[in-house]
Scaffold this active site. Structure first.
Site, PDB file in Angstrom:
ATOM      1  N   ASN A  55      -6.441  -1.432   1.543  1.00 41.74           N
ATOM      2  CA  ASN A  55      -6.410  -2.864   1.819  1.00 41.74           C
ATOM      3  C   ASN A  55      -7.830  -3.369   2.013  1.00 41.74           C
ATOM      4  O   ASN A  55      -8.600  -2.786   2.784  1.00 41.74           O
ATOM      5  CB  ASN A  55      -5.595  -3.158   3.082  1.00 41.74           C
ATOM      6  CG  ASN A  55      -4.104  -3.029   2.854  1.00 41.74           C
ATOM      7  OD1 ASN A  55      -3.635  -2.956   1.718  1.00 41.74           O
ATOM      8  ND2 ASN A  55      -3.343  -3.014   3.935  1.00 41.74           N
TER       9      ASN A  55
ATOM     10  N   ARG B  17       0.831  -1.214   0.000  1.00 41.39           N
ATOM     11  CA  ARG B  17       0.000   0.000   0.000  1.00 41.39           C
ATOM     12  C   ARG B  17       0.864   1.262   0.000  1.00 41.39           C
ATOM     13  O   ARG B  17       0.634   2.186  -0.795  1.00 41.39           O
ATOM     14  CB  ARG B  17      -0.923  -0.018   1.217  1.00 41.39           C
ATOM     15  CG  ARG B  17      -1.964   1.082   1.247  1.00 41.39           C
ATOM     16  CD  ARG B  17      -2.906   0.909   2.418  1.00 41.39           C
ATOM     17  NE  ARG B  17      -2.185   0.892   3.689  1.00 41.39           N
ATOM     18  CZ  ARG B  17      -2.770   0.696   4.867  1.00 41.39           C
ATOM     19  NH1 ARG B  17      -4.066   0.476   4.927  1.00 41.39           N
ATOM     20  NH2 ARG B  17      -2.077   0.708   5.974  1.00 41.39           N
TER      21      ARG B  17
END
Length: 254
Positions: A44, A26
């Site tokens: 996520n 991420r």
């Protein structure tokens, strides 16, 4: 983005599967997207995948998709599923799915009937009185009058008050957005945030139009996938998210 930039931009939504959580995927996506000058977000997902929304010049979007297919060194990408989506007009590339705190919207009958929007910032609830209530229609700009901070302990209050009453019309958590960090964004007079409530969802903005002790703002729904043009969420869903009663029922003692 300006209207001309919106017209030139391409937007895609990508689902990245494999060993892509807990390996810095991420944050690596965030850094790469910002270097490419792209707007959007990365999040996520509960199923272990990573969801990416990216918008900007076609060549730069392609470069980000190439990065997603490879992933950072510690990750292992098995599949990237993409689809074209409409440009949402984000102000920067950001991480989603990280709560900044709680929010609550209370409908309040007092001298004048109104809604109170409250966002948790620095341990207190920063508050705005919204006479007509929030809207999920991006074309609707709601007046929001800044009022004194509120204590978090009152977020769940619902019942009769002197000369009126209160219901909890919506509640949930929110994420901070925009180019400027909070609470500086509020101090500057333009704050972008994402609501995850039972009625209100997606991006919103608070734009200050008149500074001073009784500052005036506009509350605006952003043009994202949760927007509902032409809708009136206040009229469609008047009930409390706690009791299921409307404010009128509370005032009548039903």
């Amino acid at each position: 983005m300006t209207e001309s930039a919106d017209a030139m931009a391409r937007a895609v939504r990508a689902v990245v599967r494999g060993e892509v959580q807990g390996v810095g995927f991420r944050d690596a996506t965030l850094r790469r997207a910002r270097r490419l000058g792209l707007m959007g977000w990365v999040r996520n997902e509960e199923d272990g995948s990573v969801l990416v929304h990216a918008e900007g010049p076609d060549q730069e979007v392609k470069k980000l998709l190439e990065f997603l297919r490879k992933g950072p060194r510690a990750g292992r990408v098995t599949e990237v599923e993409t689809e074209p989506v409409r440009v949402e007009g984000h102000e920067q590339f950001a991480v989603r799915g990280v709560s900044a705190g709680v929010f609550v919207v209370q409908e309040h009958a007092a001298t004048a009937r109104h809604f109170d929007l409250r966002l948790e910032v620095g341990g207190v609830m920063r508050s705005w009185a919204v006479p007509k209530g929030p809207s999920m229609d991006p074309a609707v700009k709601r007046l929001a009058l800044q009022v004194p901070d509120h204590s978090i302990v009152h977020n769940d209050f619902e019942g009769a008050t002197e000369g009126g009453g209160v219901i909890v019309w919506d509640r949930g958590h929110y994420e901070q957005g925009g180019r400027v960090a909070w609470p500086e964004a509020l101090d500057r007079g333009h704050a972008v945030f994402v609501l995850h409530g039972e009625k209100l969802h997606g991006g919103f903005a608070l734009q200050r139009t008149r500074p001073g002790e009784k500052a005036q703002w506009l509350l605006i729904k952003r043009r994202d996938e949760r927007a509902r043009p032409g809708s009136d969420v206040v009229a469609e869903q008047p009930q409390s998210v706690i009791s299921g009663n409307t404010l009128d029922q509370l005032l009548k003692g039903d």
